[in-house]
Design an enzyme around this catalytic site. Structure first.
Site, PDB file in Angstrom:
ATOM      1  N   HIS A 313       0.789  -1.178  -0.054  1.00  0.00           N
ATOM      2  CA  HIS A 313       0.065   0.115  -0.021  1.00  0.00           C
ATOM      3  C   HIS A 313       0.964   1.223  -0.062  1.00  0.00           C
ATOM      4  CE1 HIS A 313      -3.155   2.670   0.817  1.00  0.00           C
ATOM      5  NE2 HIS A 313      -3.918   1.702   0.693  1.00  0.00           N
ATOM      6  N   ASP A 371      -7.705  -5.482   0.084  1.00  0.00           N
ATOM      7  CA  ASP A 371      -8.414  -6.326  -0.967  1.00  0.00           C
ATOM      8  C   ASP A 371      -7.732  -7.949  -0.755  1.00  0.00           C
ATOM      9  OD1 ASP A 371      -7.707  -3.523  -2.936  1.00  0.00           O
ATOM     10  OD2 ASP A 371      -9.591  -4.520  -2.751  1.00  0.00           O
TER      11      ASP A 371
HETATM   12  C1  SDX Z   1      -6.363  -0.054  -2.748  1.00  0.00           C
HETATM   13  O1  SDX Z   1      -4.481   4.389  -1.939  1.00  0.00           O
HETATM   14  C2  SDX Z   1      -5.608   3.833  -1.403  1.00  0.00           C
HETATM   15  O2  SDX Z   1      -6.054   4.093  -0.249  1.00  0.00           O
HETATM   16  C3  SDX Z   1      -6.065   2.556  -2.111  1.00  0.00           C
HETATM   17  C4  SDX Z   1      -7.253   1.736  -1.365  1.00  0.00           C
HETATM   18  C5  SDX Z   1      -8.227   2.449  -0.947  1.00  0.00           C
HETATM   19  O3  SDX Z   1      -9.057   2.074  -0.118  1.00  0.00           O
HETATM   20  O4  SDX Z   1      -8.738   3.326  -1.759  1.00  0.00           O
HETATM   21  O5  SDX Z   1      -6.646   1.265  -0.134  1.00  0.00           O
HETATM   22  C6  SDX Z   1      -7.355   0.540  -1.938  1.00  0.00           C
HETATM   23  O6  SDX Z   1      -6.189   0.140  -4.093  1.00  0.00           O
HETATM   24  C7  SDX Z   1      -5.475  -1.088  -1.986  1.00  0.00           C
HETATM   25  C8  SDX Z   1      -4.206  -1.544  -2.743  1.00  0.00           C
HETATM   26  C9  SDX Z   1      -4.827  -2.481  -3.854  1.00  0.00           C
HETATM   27  N1  SDX Z   1      -3.536  -3.064  -4.797  1.00  0.00           N
HETATM   28  C10 SDX Z   1      -3.151  -4.144  -4.704  1.00  0.00           C
HETATM   29  O7  SDX Z   1      -3.149  -5.172  -3.706  1.00  0.00           O
HETATM   30  C11 SDX Z   1      -1.991  -4.476  -5.804  1.00  0.00           C
HETATM   31  C12 SDX Z   1      -0.750  -4.892  -5.445  1.00  0.00           C
HETATM   32  N2  SDX Z   1      -0.061  -3.913  -4.641  1.00  0.00           N
HETATM   33  C13 SDX Z   1       0.841  -3.188  -5.386  1.00  0.00           C
HETATM   34  O8  SDX Z   1       0.614  -2.965  -6.804  1.00  0.00           O
HETATM   35  C14 SDX Z   1       1.105  -1.866  -4.694  1.00  0.00           C
HETATM   36  O9  SDX Z   1       1.652  -2.488  -3.559  1.00  0.00           O
HETATM   37  C15 SDX Z   1       0.423  -0.691  -4.652  1.00  0.00           C
HETATM   38  C16 SDX Z   1      -0.051  -0.374  -6.018  1.00  0.00           C
HETATM   39  C17 SDX Z   1      -0.536  -1.084  -3.793  1.00  0.00           C
HETATM   40  C18 SDX Z   1       1.308   0.363  -4.069  1.00  0.00           C
HETATM   41  O10 SDX Z   1       2.390   0.773  -4.923  1.00  0.00           O
HETATM   42  P1  SDX Z   1       3.584   1.863  -4.342  1.00  0.00           P
HETATM   43  O11 SDX Z   1       3.138   2.642  -3.364  1.00  0.00           O
HETATM   44  O12 SDX Z   1       3.503   2.371  -5.590  1.00  0.00           O
HETATM   45  O13 SDX Z   1       4.622   1.043  -4.121  1.00  0.00           O
HETATM   46  P2  SDX Z   1       5.703   0.334  -5.190  1.00  0.00           P
HETATM   47  O14 SDX Z   1       5.069  -0.412  -6.244  1.00  0.00           O
HETATM   48  O15 SDX Z   1       6.755   1.466  -5.208  1.00  0.00           O
HETATM   49  O16 SDX Z   1       6.390  -0.809  -4.154  1.00  0.00           O
HETATM   50  C19 SDX Z   1       7.343  -0.519  -3.238  1.00  0.00           C
HETATM   51  C20 SDX Z   1       8.232  -1.904  -3.315  1.00  0.00           C
HETATM   52  C21 SDX Z   1       8.393  -2.345  -4.949  1.00  0.00           C
HETATM   53  O17 SDX Z   1       9.751  -2.994  -4.941  1.00  0.00           O
HETATM   54  P3  SDX Z   1      11.111  -2.254  -5.324  1.00  0.00           P
HETATM   55  O18 SDX Z   1      11.122  -1.555  -6.655  1.00  0.00           O
HETATM   56  O19 SDX Z   1      11.265  -1.180  -4.001  1.00  0.00           O
HETATM   57  O20 SDX Z   1      12.049  -3.463  -5.270  1.00  0.00           O
HETATM   58  O21 SDX Z   1       7.546  -3.092  -3.286  1.00  0.00           O
HETATM   59  C22 SDX Z   1       7.259  -3.919  -4.140  1.00  0.00           C
HETATM   60  C23 SDX Z   1       7.428  -2.842  -5.353  1.00  0.00           C
HETATM   61  O22 SDX Z   1       7.828  -3.955  -6.652  1.00  0.00           O
HETATM   62  N3  SDX Z   1       5.831  -4.111  -3.869  1.00  0.00           N
HETATM   63  C24 SDX Z   1       5.314  -5.338  -4.326  1.00  0.00           C
HETATM   64  C25 SDX Z   1       4.004  -5.386  -4.201  1.00  0.00           C
HETATM   65  N4  SDX Z   1       3.708  -4.004  -3.836  1.00  0.00           N
HETATM   66  C26 SDX Z   1       4.779  -3.347  -3.761  1.00  0.00           C
HETATM   67  N5  SDX Z   1       5.886  -6.651  -4.494  1.00  0.00           N
HETATM   68  C27 SDX Z   1       5.226  -7.781  -4.567  1.00  0.00           C
HETATM   69  N6  SDX Z   1       3.785  -7.879  -4.673  1.00  0.00           N
HETATM   70  C28 SDX Z   1       3.266  -6.612  -4.302  1.00  0.00           C
HETATM   71  N7  SDX Z   1       1.988  -6.417  -4.184  1.00  0.00           N
END
Ligand code: SDX
Length: 435
Positions: A313, A371
């Site tokens: 998140h 989720d």
């Molecule tokens: C919702 O914003 C809100 O409040 C949203 C929400 C709401 O109520 O409105 O809470 C609802 O959208 C919840 C989130 C649902 N999405 C997912 O579950 C999809 C999987 N999660 C990711 O796509 C990600 O965690 C996000 C999109 C939720 C957040 O992405 P960020 O903040 O841009 O973080 P990032 O992608 O920069 O991740 C940081 C690191 C990265 O690795 P490095 O580049 O540092 O090596 O963590 C990794 C990412 O690759 N990472 C994950 C991951 N989420 C982040 N690796 C594996 N699996 C994951 N789910």
């Protein structure tokens, strides 16, 4: 917001004059550096794609402490609202700032109940879709189409119009979501029943048929109502920011909410619950818990493009409090339905256990979000996977409206119009036409 006894001074190593920027504070949470005059003073923009360090507005609706894993709607912790209140109480709170007293509660419930029907013409929009259209495609269309029916509540600058549009949207979303489901399975639409609760009415519109009385299961009714509460609002997330930006042009509330529905559909946002359930089913199909290690290796391999859906998140760097409550709701529903041994629930709990002990996730502060478990409980209730995000949109409608109305009610608001760092071609002329 109030000026705090602090200021930010921006200085430049190239000798350009430094700039003092005021710092404002809210009631809780990070202070903000006011950069509204930065471009006028420096000729430069800030650069923050994805808005990692940008507050787009001031708001009094929802507060998230990502480090503590705390979520407050108008100051009330989500755990208390999910335990002591129902979704319509929560809607009243988000819209008005206070929980309703007994009379307000009765009036609000009655008002919403009496607006649950949609214009009979709405059903003809659905006929234009294929039966296998994704419900979010249908919903995006239907919500936008509402603006064609309610010319008496489309002036976003009229507080009475905003109030009526809010009631109409909160009341009609369950009806529209159920219609998109019934259309997909070729069953007749079920009209709302005013003697049922908000969640009970939705269950009947979804799973009832004209052929027999539908008995609402009180455990499922309460579970669904809690799912709505958990999804009601969440600060300036992508879809709420979309609604604010869309509404800032002065467009009508129905169009702005339709934009929010479209944004929520994405798998990085509200579409994650559908993607998470599909992920769990894939793992289950390919060997289940025995294959979790292999799957996790894929997730940790940057080149795989595989993410653990339902994890991570932008704001929560601790456990999403909604995920805990969703897991509890999952337990209750599976117990009620005799599905305690649901393989997907067991698989999800195993995935969570492994992830929370794995350096990759621990170092990145990746925890289950709202989720991760919501799909399992919705699937147990009988909601099809492709409708999970529709349920999220139904529940989030009140948050979008509350945030939109707060923006429109803010005398300082302007149309949102970000700038850019231009990296394209400088001016050049079209080559003279060859003779
Ligand atoms: C919702 O914003 C809100 O409040 C949203 C929400 C709401 O109520 O409105 O809470 C609802 O959208 C919840 C989130 C649902 N999405 C997912 O579950 C999809 C999987 N999660 C990711 O796509 C990600 O965690 C996000 C999109 C939720 C957040 O992405 P960020 O903040 O841009 O973080 P990032 O992608 O920069 O991740 C940081 C690191 C990265 O690795 P490095 O580049 O540092 O090596 O963590 C990794 C990412 O690759 N990472 C994950 C991951 N989420 C982040 N690796 C594996 N699996 C994951 N789910």
């Amino acid at each position: 917001m109030k000026l705090v006894d602090n200021k930010a001074t921006l200085s430049f190593s190239n000798g350009s004059p430094s700039v003092d920027l005021p710092v404002y504070g809210g009631n809780i949470g990070p202070d903000v550096i006011d950069i509204r005059k930065l471009y006028a003073q420096t000729g430069m923009f800030t650069y923050d794609p994805g808005f990692l360090s940008t507050a787009s507005c001031q708001s009094a609706i929802t507060y998230i402490d990502g480090d503590k894993g705390e979520l407050l709607y108008r100051g009330y912790p989500i755990e208390q609202l999910a335990t002591h209140c129902d979704y319509l109480d929560t809607c009243f709170l988000l819209l008005n700032g206070e929980l309703p007293n007994e009379q307000e509660r009765t009036d609000f419930h009655k008002l919403v109940t009496n607006h649950t029907m949609v214009n009979e013409q709405m059903q003809f929009f659905l006929r234009g879709f294929r039966r296998d259209a994704h419900p979010m495609a249908v919903l995006t269309g239907l919500v936008g189409a509402l603006s064609a029916f309610y010319h008496d509540s489309t002036d976003i600058n009229n507080p009475e119009h905003r109030r009526i549009a809010a009631i109409r949207l909160i009341a009609k979303m369950p009806t529209l979501v159920a219609m998109s489901y019934k259309y997909g399975i070729g069953q007749p639409y079920m009209y709302p029943q005013n003697n049922l609760s908000y969640a009970g009415n939705f269950l009947r519109m979804m799973f009832g048929t004209p052929c027999e009385e539908y008995q609402v299961n009180p455990v499922l009714e309460r579970a669904l109502d809690r799912i709505f509460i958990l999804h009601a609002d969440h600060e300036q997330n992508a879809s709420t920011s979309t609604v604010r930006l869309c509404g800032s042009s002065g467009t009508n509330p129905f169009a702005a909410i339709a934009a929010g529905v479209a944004c929520l559909w994405g798998p990085a946002h509200g579409g994650a619950n559908e993607a998470c359930l599909n992920m769990l089913e894939d793992i289950q199909r390919n060997g289940g818990i025995a294959k979790v290690g292999e799957f996790m290796n894929q997730v940790k391999d940057k080149n795989s493009g595989v993410k653990l859906m339902g994890f991570g998140h932008r704001v929560y760097k601790n456990y999403d409090p909604r995920a805990k409550l969703m897991q509890e709701t999952c337990n209750e529903v599976l117990q009620e339905l005799g599905l305690e041994n649901d393989p997907l629930f067991k698989l999800a709990k195993e995935l969570e256990k492994i992830a929370l002990e794995d350096e990759y996730f621990v170092s990145r502060k990746l925890y289950p979000n709202v989720d991760f478990y919501s799909g399992i409980v919705q699937r147990a209730i009988g909601i099809p996977v492709n409708l999970f995000t529709g349920i999220f949109a139904l529940a989030r409608t009140v948050g979008w409206i509350a945030q939109l109305n707060e923006m429109i009610g803010d005398p300082e608001y302007k149309i949102g119009r970000p700038r850019q760092l231009f990296t394209g071609s400088p001016r050049r002329d079209v080559p003279a036409a060859k003779k």
